[in-house]
Design a protein around this motif. Structure first.
Motif, short mmCIF file in Angstrom:
data_model
loop_
_atom_site.label_atom_id
_atom_site.label_comp_id
_atom_site.label_asym_id
_atom_site.label_seq_id
_atom_site.Cartn_x
_atom_site.Cartn_y
_atom_site.Cartn_z
N SER A 133 0.85 -1.18 0.00
CA SER A 133 0.00 0.00 0.00
C SER A 133 0.89 1.23 0.00
CB SER A 133 -0.92 0.01 1.22
OG SER A 133 -0.18 0.15 2.40
N GLU A 134 0.47 2.18 -0.79
CA GLU A 134 1.22 3.44 -0.86
C GLU A 134 0.23 4.56 -1.12
OE1 GLU A 134 4.45 5.45 -3.83
OE2 GLU A 134 4.81 3.37 -3.24
N GLY A 135 0.19 5.50 -0.21
CA GLY A 135 -0.70 6.64 -0.36
C GLY A 135 -2.17 6.26 -0.46
N GLY A 136 -2.57 5.24 0.27
CA GLY A 136 -3.97 4.82 0.24
C GLY A 136 -4.34 3.94 -0.94
N GLN A 137 -3.35 3.60 -1.78
CA GLN A 137 -3.60 2.70 -2.90
C GLN A 137 -2.96 1.36 -2.60
OE1 GLN A 137 -2.72 4.42 -6.67
NE2 GLN A 137 -4.13 6.10 -6.35
#
Length: 176
Positions: A133-137
């Motif tokens: 997960s990165e930045g809510g993605q």
């Protein structure tokens, strides 16, 4: 009365466990790439049902389907050949499917085991993957090899070239 309360408590707790498992919908931007001696390219159409919780991988479930006719090797004549009965036989077997039988944690991520079905032939495969997960993605990333001969595809030489490397990158968003 005590048995009844224990049963109710167990039901509530088991409901809580199932509520934690997250359903994921496949988002735009997924990639299914393959690379072998005789062809490389990608599949352009995929759908599936994913239930995954990194804290409880053993409760997870993956069901994914790939549209065989969506193969893209970058050469239309090769695409037509790949769709023919000499390779994938897309008319008779329009989908490649994968259904998980187990998911477990490893030192570097996870591994999903399950049945890969291609040309009407099912074989168990193990797919190591990472969930990031990165930045809510969120996204799943995995790499594995498939022996073409296990699925009756192409001529076999008994060499490493009989295997095709597959790499998947699947962005997802939570649906529960």
């Amino acid at each position: 009365m005590r048995k009844y309360l224990t049963l109710v408590s167990l039901l509530i707790m088991s409901g809580y466990v199932f509520a934690v498992i997250t359903g994921w919908r496949i988002a735009e931007g997924y990639q299914i790439r393959f690379d072998g001696k005789y062809a490389h390219g990608s599949f352009q159409k995929m759908e599936g049902n994913i239930r995954f919780d990194p804290a409880q991988p053993e409760e997870s479930r993956f069901e994914v389907w790939v549209d065989v006719a969506s193969i893209d090797t970058g050469i239309e004549l090769k695409n037509k050949h790949a769709r023919s009965d000499k390779w994938f036989d897309a008319e008779k077997y329009p989908r490649i499917s994968f259904v998980s039988t187990s998911v477990s944690r490893t030192d570097t991520g996870f591994v999903v085991r399950g049945d890969l079905e291609l040309k009407g032939i099912k074989k168990e495969v193990a797919i190591p993957f990472a969930f990031a997960s990165e930045g809510g993605q969120y996204a799943f990333y995995g790499k594995f090899k498939v022996k073409r001969g296990d699925f009756g595809i192409g001529k076999l030489s008994g060499k490493e070239s009989d295997s095709t490397a597959v790499e998947v990158s699947v962005p997802v968003f939570a649906i529960e």
